[in-house]
Design a protein around this motif. Structure first.
Motif, PDB file in Angstrom:
ATOM      1  N   PRO A   1      25.130  -1.795 -24.303  1.00 21.48           N
ATOM      2  CA  PRO A   1      26.094  -0.695 -24.132  1.00 21.48           C
ATOM      3  C   PRO A   1      25.621   0.264 -23.052  1.00 21.48           C
ATOM      4  O   PRO A   1      24.421   0.330 -22.745  1.00 21.48           O
ATOM      5  N   PRO A   2      26.539   1.027 -22.474  1.00 26.26           N
ATOM      6  CA  PRO A   2      26.150   1.936 -21.383  1.00 26.26           C
ATOM      7  C   PRO A   2      25.061   2.926 -21.769  1.00 26.26           C
ATOM      8  O   PRO A   2      24.155   3.208 -20.974  1.00 26.26           O
ATOM      9  N   TRP A   3      25.117   3.466 -22.993  1.00 29.05           N
ATOM     10  CA  TRP A   3      24.121   4.470 -23.383  1.00 29.05           C
ATOM     11  C   TRP A   3      22.727   3.847 -23.448  1.00 29.05           C
ATOM     12  O   TRP A   3      21.733   4.522 -23.141  1.00 29.05           O
ATOM     13  N   ALA A   4      22.635   2.566 -23.846  1.00 27.03           N
ATOM     14  CA  ALA A   4      21.330   1.912 -23.921  1.00 27.03           C
ATOM     15  C   ALA A   4      20.754   1.690 -22.526  1.00 27.03           C
ATOM     16  O   ALA A   4      19.550   1.867 -22.296  1.00 27.03           O
ATOM     17  N   VAL A   5      21.622   1.295 -21.576  1.00 29.69           N
ATOM     18  CA  VAL A   5      21.166   1.116 -20.203  1.00 29.69           C
ATOM     19  C   VAL A   5      20.661   2.442 -19.628  1.00 29.69           C
ATOM     20  O   VAL A   5      19.613   2.510 -18.978  1.00 29.69           O
ATOM     21  N   THR A   6      21.413   3.508 -19.890  1.00 36.46           N
ATOM     22  CA  THR A   6      21.014   4.829 -19.394  1.00 36.46           C
ATOM     23  C   THR A   6      19.699   5.288 -20.021  1.00 36.46           C
ATOM     24  O   THR A   6      18.830   5.838 -19.337  1.00 36.46           O
ATOM     25  N   LEU A   7      19.540   5.061 -21.311  1.00 38.26           N
ATOM     26  CA  LEU A   7      18.310   5.469 -21.996  1.00 38.26           C
ATOM     27  C   LEU A   7      17.104   4.717 -21.448  1.00 38.26           C
ATOM     28  O   LEU A   7      16.038   5.309 -21.211  1.00 38.26           O
ATOM     29  N   LEU A   8      17.266   3.403 -21.220  1.00 42.44           N
ATOM     30  CA  LEU A   8      16.162   2.628 -20.656  1.00 42.44           C
ATOM     31  C   LEU A   8      15.799   3.137 -19.262  1.00 42.44           C
ATOM     32  O   LEU A   8      14.616   3.241 -18.907  1.00 42.44           O
ATOM     33  N   ALA A   9      16.802   3.462 -18.474  1.00 41.20           N
ATOM     34  CA  ALA A   9      16.546   3.982 -17.128  1.00 41.20           C
ATOM     35  C   ALA A   9      15.809   5.314 -17.191  1.00 41.20           C
ATOM     36  O   ALA A   9      14.864   5.554 -16.428  1.00 41.20           O
ATOM     37  N   CYS A  10      16.224   6.183 -18.113  1.00 35.72           N
ATOM     38  CA  CYS A  10      15.575   7.492 -18.248  1.00 35.72           C
ATOM     39  C   CYS A  10      14.116   7.355 -18.652  1.00 35.72           C
ATOM     40  O   CYS A  10      13.232   8.012 -18.085  1.00 35.72           O
ATOM     41  N   LEU A  11      13.847   6.497 -19.634  1.00 37.95           N
ATOM     42  CA  LEU A  11      12.473   6.320 -20.103  1.00 37.95           C
ATOM     43  C   LEU A  11      11.594   5.696 -19.024  1.00 37.95           C
ATOM     44  O   LEU A  11      10.441   6.096 -18.835  1.00 37.95           O
ATOM     45  N   LEU A  12      12.154   4.719 -18.302  1.00 40.99           N
ATOM     46  CA  LEU A  12      11.375   4.056 -17.260  1.00 40.99           C
ATOM     47  C   LEU A  12      11.041   5.018 -16.122  1.00 40.99           C
ATOM     48  O   LEU A  12       9.897   5.087 -15.654  1.00 40.99           O
ATOM     49  N   VAL A  13      12.022   5.800 -15.704  1.00 41.22           N
ATOM     50  CA  VAL A  13      11.815   6.727 -14.592  1.00 41.22           C
ATOM     51  C   VAL A  13      10.857   7.850 -14.985  1.00 41.22           C
ATOM     52  O   VAL A  13       9.950   8.208 -14.231  1.00 41.22           O
ATOM     53  N   SER A  14      11.049   8.413 -16.175  1.00 41.99           N
ATOM     54  CA  SER A  14      10.188   9.523 -16.601  1.00 41.99           C
ATOM     55  C   SER A  14       8.745   9.076 -16.807  1.00 41.99           C
ATOM     56  O   SER A  14       7.815   9.878 -16.617  1.00 41.99           O
ATOM     57  N   ALA A  15       8.531   7.815 -17.198  1.00 44.42           N
ATOM     58  CA  ALA A  15       7.161   7.305 -17.347  1.00 44.42           C
ATOM     59  C   ALA A  15       6.525   7.055 -15.983  1.00 44.42           C
ATOM     60  O   ALA A  15       5.354   7.380 -15.762  1.00 44.42           O
ATOM     61  N   ASP A  16       7.294   6.505 -15.057  1.00 44.39           N
ATOM     62  CA  ASP A  16       6.750   6.182 -13.740  1.00 44.39           C
ATOM     63  C   ASP A  16       6.413   7.440 -12.942  1.00 44.39           C
ATOM     64  O   ASP A  16       5.431   7.469 -12.198  1.00 44.39           O
ATOM     65  N   THR A  17       7.215   8.485 -13.115  1.00 50.15           N
ATOM     66  CA  THR A  17       7.012   9.692 -12.305  1.00 50.15           C
ATOM     67  C   THR A  17       5.791  10.494 -12.733  1.00 50.15           C
ATOM     68  O   THR A  17       5.403  11.429 -12.034  1.00 50.15           O
ATOM     69  N   GLU A  18       5.179  10.151 -13.857  1.00 51.95           N
ATOM     70  CA  GLU A  18       3.939  10.815 -14.251  1.00 51.95           C
ATOM     71  C   GLU A  18       2.798  10.472 -13.298  1.00 51.95           C
ATOM     72  O   GLU A  18       1.833  11.239 -13.191  1.00 51.95           O
ATOM     73  N   PHE A  19       2.896   9.330 -12.649  1.00 52.54           N
ATOM     74  CA  PHE A  19       1.799   8.860 -11.800  1.00 52.54           C
ATOM     75  C   PHE A  19       2.182   8.777 -10.325  1.00 52.54           C
ATOM     76  O   PHE A  19       1.312   8.689  -9.468  1.00 52.54           O
ATOM     77  N   ALA A  20       3.479   8.792 -10.021  1.00 50.41           N
ATOM     78  CA  ALA A  20       3.941   8.733  -8.635  1.00 50.41           C
ATOM     79  C   ALA A  20       4.750   9.986  -8.325  1.00 50.41           C
ATOM     80  O   ALA A  20       5.216  10.681  -9.228  1.00 50.41           O
ATOM     81  N   SER A  21       4.926  10.269  -7.055  1.00 47.36           N
ATOM     82  CA  SER A  21       5.674  11.458  -6.668  1.00 47.36           C
ATOM     83  C   SER A  21       7.144  11.317  -7.073  1.00 47.36           C
ATOM     84  O   SER A  21       7.708  10.209  -7.071  1.00 47.36           O
ATOM     85  N   ASN A  22       7.764  12.424  -7.404  1.00 46.18           N
ATOM     86  CA  ASN A  22       9.153  12.405  -7.859  1.00 46.18           C
ATOM     87  C   ASN A  22      10.107  11.875  -6.790  1.00 46.18           C
ATOM     88  O   ASN A  22      10.942  11.007  -7.096  1.00 46.18           O
ATOM     89  N   PRO A  23      10.060  12.364  -5.536  1.00 41.92           N
ATOM     90  CA  PRO A  23      10.988  11.842  -4.527  1.00 41.92           C
ATOM     91  C   PRO A  23      10.816  10.344  -4.279  1.00 41.92           C
ATOM     92  O   PRO A  23      11.810   9.626  -4.138  1.00 41.92           O
ATOM     93  N   ALA A  24       9.563   9.881  -4.213  1.00 43.98           N
ATOM     94  CA  ALA A  24       9.335   8.458  -3.965  1.00 43.98           C
ATOM     95  C   ALA A  24       9.866   7.609  -5.115  1.00 43.98           C
ATOM     96  O   ALA A  24      10.492   6.554  -4.895  1.00 43.98           O
ATOM     97  N   THR A  25       9.635   8.037  -6.350  1.00 45.21           N
ATOM     98  CA  THR A  25      10.122   7.288  -7.511  1.00 45.21           C
ATOM     99  C   THR A  25      11.636   7.171  -7.497  1.00 45.21           C
ATOM    100  O   THR A  25      12.194   6.082  -7.697  1.00 45.21           O
ATOM    101  N   LEU A  26      12.307   8.282  -7.255  1.00 46.48           N
ATOM    102  CA  LEU A  26      13.770   8.259  -7.268  1.00 46.48           C
ATOM    103  C   LEU A  26      14.325   7.431  -6.113  1.00 46.48           C
ATOM    104  O   LEU A  26      15.321   6.704  -6.288  1.00 46.48           O
ATOM    105  N   THR A  27      13.696   7.512  -4.955  1.00 50.52           N
ATOM    106  CA  THR A  27      14.169   6.752  -3.803  1.00 50.52           C
ATOM    107  C   THR A  27      14.103   5.254  -4.061  1.00 50.52           C
ATOM    108  O   THR A  27      14.972   4.498  -3.611  1.00 50.52           O
ATOM    109  N   VAL A  28      13.105   4.819  -4.799  1.00 47.47           N
ATOM    110  CA  VAL A  28      12.971   3.401  -5.126  1.00 47.47           C
ATOM    111  C   VAL A  28      13.983   2.984  -6.184  1.00 47.47           C
ATOM    112  O   VAL A  28      14.588   1.900  -6.102  1.00 47.47           O
ATOM    113  N   PHE A  29      14.230   3.837  -7.184  1.00 52.18           N
ATOM    114  CA  PHE A  29      15.050   3.440  -8.318  1.00 52.18           C
ATOM    115  C   PHE A  29      16.553   3.575  -8.076  1.00 52.18           C
ATOM    116  O   PHE A  29      17.336   2.856  -8.704  1.00 52.18           O
TER     117      PHE A  29
END
Length: 638
Positions: free
Chosen positions: A512-540
């Protein structure tokens, strides 16, 4: 032994040169990809992976890594050099330049400090209300200034209040429960004299201990202790210690020591932790509210408008309407979480607004804040002009295309020519022209005649800001980084790589759409702890766009939450610059940031998901797959 020593030396040399090795080995190891499969998709994937690895590892500066597509795309035949160059300067770059002009004026004329001190004065000196007051002013400033600049501006003010709290606690650490009633001042004179004597003795003893620690260690925890124990400091009283006639020579250099020994009680330490962390979290929350609040918002807006030019749904007004409730809910929940974590659950004691009964330290802290505000003097003419420009820019942004009524752009015949950047650059340009002195006679000026004569000798028509003021704040690295993201997105679109990625993600169509969005949020928020915010978003962003198109989900359903969650890198000092600034003051440890940041991260993801499932749906029509989302597929197939 010699063999082991040689091995250790070799390991040290390799570790020292690890970034250089990574820069060389990554392109070479991935080179078979475009050579074995000589097609535009594989060539674009090669450039994307190399750039992403450089960004995440920070083997080279972010701005330098963003230039990789500028020479690799033409070499591999993905885009012409002129086409790549046009991606590095977009409409959002002009928008950012105009905002930086206003930010330079705000900082130059101390309008930010006046706003912050006034809001803290309203909140009072009770620990809970003090934290909430600093959070509110930080959120407000971060809406218009960068998160890093806001944190760097507010933290010295907070540090002055904390130092006042610490120094008064040295004198009466055993009298925290003592309350001062305005009706009983006469009966407390003897007690106050006694405590002041103890204060001086303990402060002298504490200073001697500090000198001893400085001799043992020059650098612990990366904290620079502010000088100011001499008589000159006591005379000027810059906010780090109370005024007291102590004659102790100040050190020639700023010593770096641990601050643990400076806290009279554990509660004082907890207050320092709570207030310090609240500022970096509030700066992050404030950056979410406006499209110009942080660089990641600008990256999303430009990439979305480039990929979906027919959408016409993202502007300053719609973003503000969607994100303001998110920020308010996050502000309240974050304040409650930090209060529970560091100050306990007794909100009645720490948040009382009663002025009748206050502790000694609260009275002195309020006095310090009032003294800092008095140093600013009456509001000046440049501050008034800056405030007018600030309000005017906001109003023009809101009324350009509000949606529910015709905006001021409807007054022009040709449509679509004017954007938020038009307003931003126009007002920013005027700041270079308007004089910083009153145009009317000096009789109406509150300044002394001597000061005016001195200013006239320098330049009577000096503008509100100069190019040096603008240049000092303009983040050119972010501009190039954003341009590199646009170049990558353009390459993925033209080469067909985004369509290929979308086809690989088809197995997720059952979610469902909410599950896809939740997975994206968790993945992005975990990755940005170790990489810069602009670089993470530009890739995703390109990946999530392709995923949404494949699953026939409104792209805004995944892109907006991911854009907001990429700012939630709040668990480590390396997560974002505001975290590093707060950590450098030495009040908090990494364990404190991880513990508090984990809760803030969960709060952020929860509130963003709540917003996208409730008021976000009618605002952006998220329940239906829009026709403008098909445009990239048609373009890519041509």
């Amino acid at each position: 032994m010699r063999l082991e020593g040689a091995r250790m030396d070799l390991i040290k040399k390799i570790w020292t040169a690890r970034k250089l090795i990574l820069v060389v080995m990554i392109p070479l190891s991935l080179l078979p990809l475009p050579l074995i499969h000589p097609c535009s998709e594989s060539s674009c994937a090669y450039v994307l992976i190399v750039t992403a690895v450089y960004w995440v590892s920070e083997a080279v500066p972010l701005g330098a890594a963003a230039l990789v597509p500028a020479f690799l795309y033409p070499l591999f035949g993905v885009l012409k050099s002129s086409e790549v160059a046009s991606e590095y300067f977009k409409d959002t770059t002009l928008l950012l330049m105009g905002v930086i002009c206003l930010a330079a004026s705000i900082e130059k004329w101390n309008l930010h400090k006046r706003i912050a001190l006034r809001m803290v004065m309203i909140a009072g000196a009770k620990p809970g209300m003090l934290v909430l007051g600093f959070m509110c002013c930080t959120v407000f400033l971060s809406m218009w200034l960068s998160n890093t600049s806001t944190t760097a501006m507010v933290m010295p003010i907070a540090e002055a209040v904390l130092q006042q709290l610490i120094c008064t606690g040295i004198a009466d650490s055993l009298e925290d429960s003592l309350t001062v009633d305005t009706q009983d001042e006469d009966s407390d004179k003897e007690e106050n004299q006694e405590s002041s004597k103890n204060h001086l003795e303990l402060l002298d003893r504490k200073h001697n201990e500090k000198h001893h620690v400085c001799m043992l260690s020059e650098e612990l925890n990366g904290l620079t202790l502010k000088p100011g124990f001499g008589p000159e400091f006591c005379k000027d009283s810059n906010g780090y210690l109370p005024e007291a006639p102590i004659s102790i020579p100040a050190p020639a250099k700023k010593p770096k020591i641990r601050r643990d020994s400076l806290y009279p009680t554990k509660r004082d330490h907890m207050i320092c932790k709570c207030l310090s962390l609240s500022i970096t979290y509030a700066a992050t929350i404030g950056g979410l509210i406006t499209i110009t609040g942080t660089s990641t918002n600008l990256i999303f807006a430009e990439q979305f408008n480039n990929r979906y030019p027919e959408a016409k749904v993202i502007n300053f007004g719609t973003w503000f309407i969607f994100s303001l409730p998110i920020a308010l809910i996050m502000l309240l929940l974050t304040w409650i979480w930090l209060h529970f974590l560091f100050l306990g659950c007794n909100f009645r004691e720490t948040c009382s607004l009663s002025k009748k009964r206050k502790t000694r330290r609260e009275i002195l802290s309020e006095k310090r804040i009032h003294e800092e505000y008095q140093k600013l003097g009456p509001i000046s003419y440049p501050e008034v002009v800056t405030g007018i420009f600030f309000v005017l820019m906001t109003v023009l942004w809101f009324t350009r295309e509000p949606g529910f009524v015709p905006g001021w752009t409807s007054l022009f015949e040709k449509k679509g020519y004017r954007t938020d950047a038009t307003v931003s650059v126009l007002l920013g340009f005027l700041l270079f022209l308007i004089p910083a002195r009153k145009p009317w006679p000096s009789a109406f000026s509150s300044e002394s005649k001597g000061d005016e004569d001195e200013e006239e000798e320098e330049d009577p028509l000096a503008p509100m800001i100069t190019w040096k003021d603008f240049q000092r704040l303009m983040p050119w690295e972010i501009v190039i980084l954003v341009g590199g993201g646009y170049a990558l997105a353009a390459g993925c679109k033209v080469s067909g790589l985004s369509m290929w990625i979308g086809r690989q993600l088809e197995p997720m169509s059952g979610l469902p759409p909410w599950a896809v969005t939740l997975l994206a949020c968790l993945l992005v928020s975990a990755d940005t702890e170790f990489a810069s915010n602009p670089a993470t978003l530009t890739v995703f962003l390109p990946i999530l766009s392709a995923l949404s198109e494949t699953l026939h989900i409104n792209p805004l359903h995944t892109l907006i939450p991911a854009t907001m969650c990429v700012s939630f890198g709040v668990m480590l000092p390396v997560g974002n610059p505001p975290n590093a600034i707060v950590f450098s003051y030495g009040h908090v440890q990494i364990s404190d940031m991880v513990k508090a940041g984990f809760g803030v991260n969960l709060i952020g993801v929860f509130v963003v998901m709540l917003a996208i499932m409730t008021w976000g749906e009618p605002l952006f029509h998220l329940s239906e797959f829009p026709g403008w989302a098909l445009m990239p597929n048609v373009t890519g197939s041509l």
